[in-house]
Design a protein around this motif. Structure first.
Motif, mmCIF file in Angstrom:
data_model
loop_
_atom_site.group_PDB
_atom_site.id
_atom_site.type_symbol
_atom_site.label_atom_id
_atom_site.label_comp_id
_atom_site.label_asym_id
_atom_site.label_seq_id
_atom_site.Cartn_x
_atom_site.Cartn_y
_atom_site.Cartn_z
ATOM 1 N N THR A 43 0.827 -1.211 0.000
ATOM 2 C CA THR A 43 0.000 0.000 0.000
ATOM 3 C C THR A 43 0.859 1.258 0.000
ATOM 4 O OG1 THR A 43 -0.145 -0.059 2.426
ATOM 5 C CG2 THR A 43 -1.891 -1.165 1.184
ATOM 6 N N LEU A 44 2.117 1.115 -0.402
ATOM 7 C CA LEU A 44 3.060 2.231 -0.393
ATOM 8 C C LEU A 44 3.103 2.912 -1.754
ATOM 9 C CD1 LEU A 44 5.266 3.605 1.401
ATOM 10 C CD2 LEU A 44 6.904 2.066 0.308
ATOM 11 N N VAL A 45 3.088 4.237 -1.740
ATOM 12 C CA VAL A 45 3.226 5.033 -2.957
ATOM 13 C C VAL A 45 4.389 5.995 -2.763
ATOM 14 C CG1 VAL A 45 2.137 6.685 -4.511
ATOM 15 C CG2 VAL A 45 0.764 4.899 -3.458
ATOM 16 N N ILE A 46 5.270 6.065 -3.744
ATOM 17 C CA ILE A 46 6.381 7.015 -3.702
ATOM 18 C C ILE A 46 6.086 8.130 -4.698
ATOM 19 C CG2 ILE A 46 8.846 7.373 -4.096
ATOM 20 C CD1 ILE A 46 9.276 4.474 -3.267
ATOM 21 N N GLY A 47 5.897 9.326 -4.175
ATOM 22 C CA GLY A 47 5.656 10.485 -5.027
ATOM 23 C C GLY A 47 6.960 11.205 -5.322
ATOM 24 N N HIS A 48 7.006 11.915 -6.441
ATOM 25 C CA HIS A 48 8.238 12.617 -6.791
ATOM 26 C C HIS A 48 7.951 13.794 -7.710
ATOM 27 C CE1 HIS A 48 7.769 10.188 -10.457
ATOM 28 N NE2 HIS A 48 8.488 11.138 -11.044
ATOM 29 N N ASN A 49 8.899 14.706 -7.756
ATOM 30 C CA ASN A 49 8.905 15.779 -8.746
ATOM 31 C C ASN A 49 10.341 16.217 -8.971
ATOM 32 O OD1 ASN A 49 8.130 17.347 -5.947
ATOM 33 N ND2 ASN A 49 9.548 18.536 -7.192
ATOM 34 N N PHE A 50 10.597 16.851 -10.097
ATOM 35 C CA PHE A 50 11.909 17.414 -10.392
ATOM 36 C C PHE A 50 11.927 18.881 -9.966
ATOM 37 C CE2 PHE A 50 11.470 13.869 -13.321
ATOM 38 C CZ PHE A 50 12.700 13.246 -13.224
ATOM 39 N N ARG A 51 13.120 19.347 -9.555
ATOM 40 C CA ARG A 51 13.256 20.738 -9.102
ATOM 41 C C ARG A 51 14.593 21.289 -9.590
ATOM 42 N NH1 ARG A 51 15.419 22.259 -4.142
ATOM 43 N NH2 ARG A 51 15.120 20.116 -3.394
ATOM 44 N N ASN A 52 14.563 22.499 -10.143
ATOM 45 C CA ASN A 52 15.761 23.107 -10.709
ATOM 46 C C ASN A 52 16.646 23.710 -9.618
ATOM 47 O OD1 ASN A 52 17.391 23.927 -12.934
ATOM 48 N ND2 ASN A 52 16.649 26.010 -12.651
ATOM 49 N N ILE A 53 17.969 23.430 -9.694
ATOM 50 C CA ILE A 53 18.943 23.985 -8.762
ATOM 51 C C ILE A 53 19.845 24.995 -9.459
ATOM 52 C CG2 ILE A 53 20.859 23.452 -7.195
ATOM 53 C CD1 ILE A 53 18.155 22.507 -6.225
#
Length: 204
Positions: free
Chosen positions: A64-74
């Protein structure tokens, strides 16, 4: 966000490069970031890229695990991958497990209408930001791949809810007994007028 079981991506899309990052937690975190330094200037050259987290073990605690993500500019050619872990059964943020994050970079053979980088829109009738695909695409209104790109790391975590012709934001609610790190520190919601918040959509 890409969801699926097949990891033989060369059979799905032609001319792609797969970049692999291993997340092996040394400490307990329910939100963290990974460095991502690609060989190409993805944002400036408008090269589409998408990410998929792959769990090392699909055992009982992870079902029941979900891994969310997004990219971010450095910087000009450096990105971060922000990640969080959420339990659908408990409805709260949980510790990030060990997993592999693969980034798919689509290098060429794309027509001008195959992909697009689109900002979120706002409306008085809708409670959360959205993207109206019908304004940009005349067909294929159910995109295969969507990549989320944010400019800050303190946004309240959310998932993308996709329907035919539209993409909406679904903020994640946490039912933890005591306020966790995410509840305390990740509270900013996307507001009208913000720049560098968009989705890269592959529509072929």
């Amino acid at each position: 966000m890409v969801v699926g079981y097949d990891i033989g991506f060369n059979f799905i899309l032609p001319n792609i490069e797969v970049i692999e990052n291993i997340y092996d937690p040394q400490n307990q975190h329910n939100f963290n970031s990974m460095e991502f330094i690609p060989k190409y200037d993805l944002m400036t050259k408008n090269i589409p890229f998408f990410g998929i987290p792959i769990l090392e073990n699909l055992n009982s605690p992870n079902k029941t695990l979900v891994i969310g993500h997004n990219f971010r500019n450095i910087s000009d050619n450096e990105l971060k991958i922000d990640i969080f872990s959420y339990c659908l059964r408990k409805r709260c943020f949980v510790e990030l497990p060990k997993f592999t994050f693969r980034t798919l970079v689509i290098l060429n053979n794309l027509t001008s209408n195959a992909y697009e980088s689109l900002p979120f829109e706002f409306s008085r009738l809708k409670k959360t930001p959205f993207i109206d695909l019908k304004k940009k695409f005349t067909s294929h209104l159910n995109p295969k791949y969507i990549s989320l790109y944010l400019s800050k790391d303190n946004y309240k975590p959310f998932f993308l809810k996709q329907k035919i012709g539209q993409i909406k934001i679904k903020y994640v609610d946490c039912n933890c007994d005591e306020p966790c790190f995410v509840c305390k520190n990740k509270t900013l919601r996307i507001s009208k007028g913000e720049n560098n918040i968009e989705c890269i959509i592959y529509n072929c």
